[in-house]
Design a protein around this motif. Structure first.
Motif, mmCIF file in Angstrom:
data_model
loop_
_atom_site.group_PDB
_atom_site.id
_atom_site.type_symbol
_atom_site.label_atom_id
_atom_site.label_comp_id
_atom_site.label_asym_id
_atom_site.label_seq_id
_atom_site.Cartn_x
_atom_site.Cartn_y
_atom_site.Cartn_z
ATOM 1 N N UNK A 118 -18.302 -74.062 11.362
ATOM 2 C CA UNK A 118 -17.747 -72.548 12.410
ATOM 3 C C UNK A 118 -19.227 -71.698 12.130
ATOM 4 N N UNK A 119 -20.611 -72.139 11.604
ATOM 5 C CA UNK A 119 -21.734 -72.036 12.192
ATOM 6 C C UNK A 119 -21.718 -72.312 14.154
ATOM 7 N N UNK A 120 -21.978 -73.965 14.519
ATOM 8 C CA UNK A 120 -21.098 -74.529 15.820
ATOM 9 C C UNK A 120 -20.448 -73.384 16.510
ATOM 10 N N UNK A 121 -19.827 -73.098 16.290
ATOM 11 C CA UNK A 121 -18.216 -72.331 16.777
ATOM 12 C C UNK A 121 -19.243 -70.398 16.696
ATOM 13 N N UNK A 122 -20.004 -70.300 15.981
ATOM 14 C CA UNK A 122 -20.177 -68.949 16.212
ATOM 15 C C UNK A 122 -22.175 -68.916 17.435
ATOM 16 N N UNK A 126 -21.796 -66.648 20.224
ATOM 17 C CA UNK A 126 -22.446 -65.669 21.237
ATOM 18 C C UNK A 126 -22.871 -66.173 21.906
ATOM 19 N N UNK A 127 -22.885 -67.315 22.330
ATOM 20 C CA UNK A 127 -23.463 -67.136 24.007
ATOM 21 C C UNK A 127 -22.269 -66.924 25.262
ATOM 22 N N UNK A 128 -20.607 -67.038 24.785
ATOM 23 C CA UNK A 128 -20.441 -67.555 25.691
ATOM 24 C C UNK A 128 -19.434 -66.310 26.133
ATOM 25 N N UNK A 129 -19.164 -65.704 24.599
ATOM 26 C CA UNK A 129 -18.416 -64.570 24.800
ATOM 27 C C UNK A 129 -18.101 -63.252 25.887
ATOM 28 N N UNK A 209 -23.129 -58.782 9.871
ATOM 29 C CA UNK A 209 -24.273 -59.762 11.053
ATOM 30 C C UNK A 209 -24.128 -60.711 10.982
ATOM 31 N N UNK A 210 -22.879 -61.330 11.456
ATOM 32 C CA UNK A 210 -22.585 -62.279 12.335
ATOM 33 C C UNK A 210 -21.930 -61.559 13.702
ATOM 34 N N UNK A 211 -21.436 -60.477 13.403
ATOM 35 C CA UNK A 211 -20.943 -59.614 14.665
ATOM 36 C C UNK A 211 -22.898 -58.988 15.569
ATOM 37 N N UNK A 212 -23.117 -58.882 15.051
ATOM 38 C CA UNK A 212 -24.709 -58.672 15.495
ATOM 39 C C UNK A 212 -24.949 -59.826 16.368
ATOM 40 N N UNK A 213 -25.248 -60.603 15.106
ATOM 41 C CA UNK A 213 -25.954 -61.575 16.139
ATOM 42 C C UNK A 213 -25.279 -62.118 17.697
ATOM 43 N N UNK A 214 -23.297 -61.862 17.879
ATOM 44 C CA UNK A 214 -22.686 -62.624 18.495
ATOM 45 C C UNK A 214 -22.763 -60.525 20.090
ATOM 46 N N UNK A 215 -23.392 -59.543 19.077
ATOM 47 C CA UNK A 215 -23.459 -58.894 20.352
ATOM 48 C C UNK A 215 -24.690 -58.962 20.732
ATOM 49 N N UNK A 216 -25.476 -59.767 20.048
ATOM 50 C CA UNK A 216 -26.991 -59.779 21.149
ATOM 51 C C UNK A 216 -27.506 -60.880 21.609
ATOM 52 N N UNK A 217 -26.350 -61.674 21.891
ATOM 53 C CA UNK A 217 -26.440 -63.173 22.244
ATOM 54 C C UNK A 217 -26.795 -64.270 21.931
ATOM 55 N N UNK A 218 -27.260 -64.080 20.805
ATOM 56 C CA UNK A 218 -28.254 -64.671 19.662
ATOM 57 C C UNK A 218 -27.313 -65.878 19.306
ATOM 58 N N UNK A 219 -27.295 -67.540 19.597
ATOM 59 C CA UNK A 219 -26.606 -68.487 19.273
ATOM 60 C C UNK A 219 -27.158 -68.687 17.872
ATOM 61 N N UNK A 220 -28.109 -69.241 18.284
ATOM 62 C CA UNK A 220 -28.981 -69.750 17.112
ATOM 63 C C UNK A 220 -28.872 -68.553 15.900
ATOM 64 N N UNK A 225 -26.142 -66.976 10.733
ATOM 65 C CA UNK A 225 -25.559 -66.268 9.630
ATOM 66 C C UNK A 225 -24.588 -66.469 9.021
ATOM 67 N N UNK A 226 -23.649 -67.097 10.166
ATOM 68 C CA UNK A 226 -22.460 -67.745 9.881
ATOM 69 C C UNK A 226 -23.251 -68.624 8.564
ATOM 70 N N UNK A 227 -23.463 -69.622 8.962
ATOM 71 C CA UNK A 227 -23.649 -70.517 7.299
ATOM 72 C C UNK A 227 -24.158 -69.691 6.286
#
Length: 253
Positions: A118-122, A126-129, A209-220, A225-227
């Motif tokens: 799941x962290x790799x998927x997140x 974030x990068x490709x959405x 928090x995962x959603x926020x990171x995806x919105x920011x396109x911050x993959x790391x 946060x998924x971890x």
């Protein structure tokens, strides 16, 4: 351990006799009542516990064979297969594990899989959405916040959140793991008490928090946060398993 009785991550129709027979046999195998190498009881031996026809029994054995729980050999009959032959990632096999009263080792194995995947998927999500992907993730999160803790609608929204993360990776091979991960999530959610809001609130924060990171396109950031989300979910699940379960004390490996 009592699992609440609503939607199940399983492909078998519980109303069909062969499905009932398959579950009866599978739970007995997984719980150790029937051990590896032992002959599987025939339909006559099962009739004292469940109504079973020869046709239903044969169909059930076909199902268990396809999932690796039993194996048939000439002149030796149908025997229980060793555990390393079982398809542990099959949704029905996961379902049967929880019916057989899952132990801490099994729970930890599922969450270890989630921590790898799941962290790799997140990160990729974030990068490709796309805008449509993001809208789907946001809608799922709103479904979690708009419904009572651990209600069926809330669980469906939680599953939709993780499904949307996998979809946003734009990686078809990785998306093949979606059903495995969501089945594991659903079963562990069904273990929890609707009366315990503390873990539910913590889970909402983790998802936000995962959603926020995806919105920011911050993959790391999304990966870390998924971890944290997966580890928090494991700790809350272990808490429901009992006081002897040892929780993880760190957030990020």
């Amino acid at each position: 351990m009592r699992v609440r009785d609503f939607s199940r991550p399983t492909t078998l129709n519980a109303d069909r006799l062969f499905g009932q027979v398959a579950q009866k046999l599978a739970v007995a195998i997984i719980s150790g009542t029937f051990k590896a190498g032992e002959l599987l009881p025939n339909e006559d031996a099962l009739r004292s516990e469940i109504s079973v026809s020869r046709t239903a029994y044969r169909e059930a054995v076909k199902v268990l064979t396809a999932k690796g729980l039993v194996e048939s050999r000439p002149k030796s009959g149908t025997r229980v297969a060793p555990r390393d032959s079982w398809n542990l990632l099959d949704p029905d096999v996961l379902s049967w594990h929880f019916k057989a009263d899952p132990n801490e080792k099994f729970i930890r194995d599922l969450f270890e899989l989630r921590r790898f995947v799941e962290p790799s998927a997140a990160r990729l999500a974030a990068i490709r959405r796309s805008p449509a992907d993001l809208a789907r993730i946001e809608a799922a999160y709103r479904g979690m916040t708009d419904n009572p803790p651990y209600a069926e609608a809330t669980i469906r929204a939680d599953l939709a959140f993780h499904e949307a993360i996998f979809a946003a990776t734009q990686n078809s091979a990785l998306q093949c793991l979606t059903s495995v991960v969501t089945a594991a999530i659903q079963w562990t959610l069904l273990l929890k008490s609707a009366d315990d809001r503390n873990f539910f609130v913590e889970s909402l924060v983790d998802h936000e928090r995962v959603l926020e990171a995806v919105i920011q396109r911050d993959g790391d950031l999304a990966a870390s946060r998924m971890t944290a989300l997966v580890i928090d979910a494991l700790n809350s699940t272990l808490a429901f398993l009992g006081p002897n379960s040892s929780a993880l004390t760190h957030k990020i490996a």
